[in-house]
Design a protein around this motif. Sequence first.
Motif, PDB file in Angstrom:
ATOM      1  N   SER A   1       0.840  -1.198   0.000  1.00 44.16           N
ATOM      2  CA  SER A   1       0.000   0.000   0.000  1.00 44.16           C
ATOM      3  C   SER A   1       0.872   1.243   0.000  1.00 44.16           C
ATOM      4  CB  SER A   1      -0.913   0.002   1.236  1.00 44.16           C
ATOM      5  OG  SER A   1      -1.458   1.273   1.469  1.00 44.16           O
TER       6      SER A   1
ATOM      7  N   ARG B   1      -2.249  -2.168  -9.684  1.00 47.42           N
ATOM      8  CA  ARG B   1      -3.020  -1.346  -8.760  1.00 47.42           C
ATOM      9  C   ARG B   1      -4.457  -1.854  -8.696  1.00 47.42           C
ATOM     10  NH1 ARG B   1       1.842   0.221 -11.154  1.00 47.42           N
ATOM     11  NH2 ARG B   1       2.567   2.244 -10.331  1.00 47.42           N
TER      12      ARG B   1
ATOM     13  N   GLY C   1      -5.068  -2.006  -2.750  1.00 44.78           N
ATOM     14  CA  GLY C   1      -3.642  -1.733  -2.639  1.00 44.78           C
ATOM     15  C   GLY C   1      -2.871  -2.159  -3.874  1.00 44.78           C
TER      16      GLY C   1
END
Length: 292
Positions: free
Chosen positions: A21, A54, A58
């Motif tokens: 993340s 992506r 996250g």
Amino acid sequence: MPTPIDWSLLQSFLVLAEVGSLSRAAPLLGLSQPSLSRQLAALELRLGQSLFERHSRGLTLTRAGRALLPAARRMREGAQDLALALAAQEQQLAGTVRLTASEIVSAYFLPELLLQLRQQHPEIQIELVASNEVENLLERSADIALRMLRPAQSTLVARKLADWPLGLYAHRRYLERKGMPTRATMAEHDWLGFDHADQLLRGFAAAGFQVEREFFCLRCDQQIVLWEALRAGLGIGVGMQALAARDPDLLRVLPEVEIPPLPLWLTAHRELRDTPRLRLVFDAIANVWGTA
């Protein structure tokens, strides 16, 4: 001969790969999210491949990212070995010590100790990482750590300092408004708890109360925010008895509900204990809280 890759870009890649993340990796690296995004874009441009996919939850490694990961980890291990070898040879007292502790400990317990240390040894600078994330001392994220769990790595020096008792507390204003809780009326009261972390859910279950996240009227993973919300009278929460004792308007409730104490551990890398300023800071902390 290929142009070497900037090590800082690979460091960012490793942290992103491990936490998955941008929002979690950025503070660990001391960067803003836009800066970290630019670093990732620069590395992907340099390699000519996408390293992460992506998605709403996250980042996940692509095939190219998974291929790069072992080599990047070997580079980090080499950098760690070099840093430890240099640090262990440093015998000067002057310099920086990077200390990490939880937000609560950093905000409410460490300042007085650090003031004493500053007055006695102004040549030592402290970098304080106030975080509830467990910093990896083997990766030099910090030199010394105060944590509520014992480290598993055999290469770390670990000393248990104390068991800090906990309790359930509410502000006097809250109790005047809502009354004193009992086991039978717990569900009628306002409770303060964590958002994503599940420690309180597990703690309630261990005490014989099965509750869900919705049981808590205010949820936040920032412990200082929860503590100040408790002091403002928003509801009932868990707190350290030593911290609650500082505020005469905080009253303990449901004392019959047993809450296991928080063990306080002081840790440092074994080699770094031979560095004078690290040993001095380590011993200063141990002398204040070393009751166990």
